[in-house]
Design a protein around this motif. Structure first.
Motif, short mmCIF file in Angstrom:
data_model
loop_
_atom_site.label_atom_id
_atom_site.label_comp_id
_atom_site.label_asym_id
_atom_site.label_seq_id
_atom_site.Cartn_x
_atom_site.Cartn_y
_atom_site.Cartn_z
N THR A 35 27.71 -57.98 -39.10
CA THR A 35 26.86 -59.07 -38.66
C THR A 35 25.41 -58.60 -38.61
OG1 THR A 35 27.00 -58.51 -36.31
CG2 THR A 35 28.71 -59.99 -37.21
N ARG A 36 24.51 -59.54 -38.44
CA ARG A 36 23.08 -59.22 -38.37
C ARG A 36 22.79 -58.22 -37.24
NH1 ARG A 36 18.33 -62.27 -39.90
NH2 ARG A 36 16.55 -61.34 -38.85
N ASP A 37 23.35 -58.47 -36.06
CA ASP A 37 23.10 -57.58 -34.92
C ASP A 37 23.64 -56.17 -35.18
OD1 ASP A 37 21.82 -59.60 -33.54
OD2 ASP A 37 23.58 -60.13 -32.34
N GLU A 38 24.82 -56.09 -35.79
CA GLU A 38 25.40 -54.78 -36.08
C GLU A 38 24.55 -54.02 -37.10
OE1 GLU A 38 30.17 -55.49 -35.49
OE2 GLU A 38 29.23 -56.32 -37.28
N VAL A 39 24.12 -54.70 -38.16
CA VAL A 39 23.29 -54.06 -39.18
C VAL A 39 21.97 -53.61 -38.57
CG1 VAL A 39 22.07 -54.36 -41.38
CG2 VAL A 39 24.37 -55.29 -41.10
N GLN A 40 21.37 -54.47 -37.76
CA GLN A 40 20.11 -54.11 -37.11
C GLN A 40 20.28 -52.86 -36.26
OE1 GLN A 40 18.59 -56.90 -34.19
NE2 GLN A 40 16.50 -56.28 -34.67
N TYR A 41 21.31 -52.83 -35.45
CA TYR A 41 21.59 -51.67 -34.61
C TYR A 41 21.77 -50.41 -35.46
CZ TYR A 41 23.86 -48.58 -31.27
OH TYR A 41 24.19 -47.50 -30.48
N HIS A 42 22.57 -50.50 -36.51
CA HIS A 42 22.83 -49.35 -37.37
C HIS A 42 21.55 -48.84 -38.02
CE1 HIS A 42 27.46 -49.82 -38.06
NE2 HIS A 42 27.13 -49.95 -36.79
N LEU A 43 20.74 -49.77 -38.52
CA LEU A 43 19.50 -49.34 -39.20
C LEU A 43 18.51 -48.72 -38.22
CD1 LEU A 43 18.95 -52.22 -41.76
CD2 LEU A 43 19.97 -49.97 -42.13
N LEU A 44 18.45 -49.24 -37.02
CA LEU A 44 17.51 -48.70 -36.04
C LEU A 44 17.96 -47.35 -35.49
CD1 LEU A 44 16.50 -51.91 -34.06
CD2 LEU A 44 15.12 -50.65 -35.73
N PHE A 45 19.26 -47.16 -35.31
CA PHE A 45 19.73 -45.94 -34.67
C PHE A 45 20.31 -44.91 -35.63
CE2 PHE A 45 19.44 -49.01 -31.29
CZ PHE A 45 18.79 -48.28 -30.31
N ARG A 46 20.73 -45.34 -36.81
CA ARG A 46 21.30 -44.40 -37.78
C ARG A 46 20.37 -44.18 -38.96
NH1 ARG A 46 27.47 -46.80 -37.91
NH2 ARG A 46 27.93 -46.32 -35.73
N GLY A 47 19.61 -45.21 -39.31
CA GLY A 47 18.71 -45.13 -40.45
C GLY A 47 19.32 -45.76 -41.69
N ILE A 48 18.47 -46.07 -42.64
CA ILE A 48 18.90 -46.69 -43.89
C ILE A 48 19.06 -45.61 -44.96
CG2 ILE A 48 16.56 -47.17 -44.71
CD1 ILE A 48 17.70 -49.88 -45.79
N ARG A 49 19.95 -45.84 -45.89
CA ARG A 49 20.08 -44.92 -47.03
C ARG A 49 18.77 -44.90 -47.79
NH1 ARG A 49 24.73 -46.53 -50.86
NH2 ARG A 49 23.48 -45.12 -52.08
N ARG A 50 18.18 -43.76 -47.93
CA ARG A 50 16.87 -43.67 -48.60
C ARG A 50 16.97 -43.87 -50.11
NH1 ARG A 50 12.83 -40.36 -45.24
NH2 ARG A 50 13.75 -40.50 -43.18
N ASP A 51 18.16 -43.73 -50.66
CA ASP A 51 18.31 -43.93 -52.09
C ASP A 51 18.64 -45.38 -52.45
OD1 ASP A 51 20.88 -43.93 -51.03
OD2 ASP A 51 21.76 -42.86 -52.73
N TYR A 52 18.73 -46.24 -51.48
CA TYR A 52 19.01 -47.66 -51.73
C TYR A 52 17.69 -48.37 -51.99
CZ TYR A 52 21.19 -52.26 -51.22
OH TYR A 52 21.64 -53.54 -51.44
N THR A 53 17.10 -48.07 -53.14
CA THR A 53 15.75 -48.55 -53.45
C THR A 53 15.74 -49.92 -54.12
OG1 THR A 53 15.79 -47.28 -55.50
CG2 THR A 53 14.78 -46.23 -53.58
N THR A 54 16.82 -50.30 -54.73
CA THR A 54 16.97 -51.66 -55.26
C THR A 54 18.06 -52.32 -54.44
OG1 THR A 54 16.35 -50.96 -57.47
CG2 THR A 54 17.46 -53.08 -57.28
N TRP A 55 17.72 -53.34 -53.70
CA TRP A 55 18.66 -53.98 -52.77
C TRP A 55 19.57 -54.94 -53.52
CZ3 TRP A 55 14.32 -55.45 -48.79
CH2 TRP A 55 13.87 -54.29 -48.17
N TYR A 56 20.31 -54.44 -54.51
CA TYR A 56 21.13 -55.27 -55.38
C TYR A 56 22.28 -55.95 -54.64
CZ TYR A 56 24.10 -51.11 -55.41
OH TYR A 56 24.87 -50.06 -55.03
N LEU A 57 22.73 -55.39 -53.52
CA LEU A 57 23.79 -56.03 -52.74
C LEU A 57 23.24 -57.04 -51.74
CD1 LEU A 57 26.10 -52.97 -52.00
CD2 LEU A 57 26.51 -54.85 -53.59
N HIS A 58 21.93 -57.17 -51.70
CA HIS A 58 21.29 -58.05 -50.73
C HIS A 58 20.34 -59.03 -51.40
CE1 HIS A 58 22.69 -54.54 -48.48
NE2 HIS A 58 23.03 -55.46 -47.59
#
Length: 143
Positions: free
Chosen positions: A54-77
């Motif tokens: 969900t949006r809240d889960e993704v937000q939490y994960h990105l803020l506390f775990r970080g985003i994959r730095r190699d995900y430079t083209t957001w093809y799944l999004h």
């Protein structure tokens, strides 16, 4: 329209630029979501786009775990879904289907007994074990 991704490479996740970048990513991703259930693949370091959240889960994960730095083209999004977002040479435009199709074919060729659900020595269909079920799930995600 070019999406600002500079926030993805910031050394700290506690700065306002990173936090705003996460919020902009979420807006972008959910704007391009086709699901009625409002979940997307989570691009955090741990989930690595394998799990839908969900949006809240993704937000939490990105803020506390970080985003994959190699995900430079957001093809799944949604990036690369339309021509108005960039050149015709956007990585995700035509290559994704071919890449996943080729990957599936390579796996199918390498492990026909697993993909086809047959034991190679008996040629009878068998119920897949736990590992095979995980493999089937991964193959479905690849499709």
């Amino acid at each position: 329209m070019t999406v600002d991704k500079s926030w993805m490479h910031l050394p700290t996740r506690s700065c306002i630029e990173y936090i705003n970048g996460v919020e902009n990513f979420l807006e972008y991703a959910f704007k391009h979501s086709t699901d009625g259930d409002m979940i997307i693949n989570c691009p955090c370091i741990d989930c690595s786009n394998r799990y839908r959240r969900t949006r809240d889960e993704v937000q939490y994960h990105l803020l506390f775990r970080g985003i994959r730095r190699d995900y430079t083209t957001w093809y799944l999004h949604g990036e690369g879904d339309s021509e108005e977002e960039g050149d015709s040479e956007v990585e995700g435009d035509d290559d994704d289907g071919m890449l996943y199709g080729d990957m599936f074919d390579m796996i199918k060729d390498a492990y026909p007994q697993v993909v086809c659900g047959k034991e190679s020595s008996e040629n009878e269909p068998q119920e897949p074990n736990g590992d095979a079920k995980k493999f089937y799930r991964l193959l479905e995600e690849v499709k």
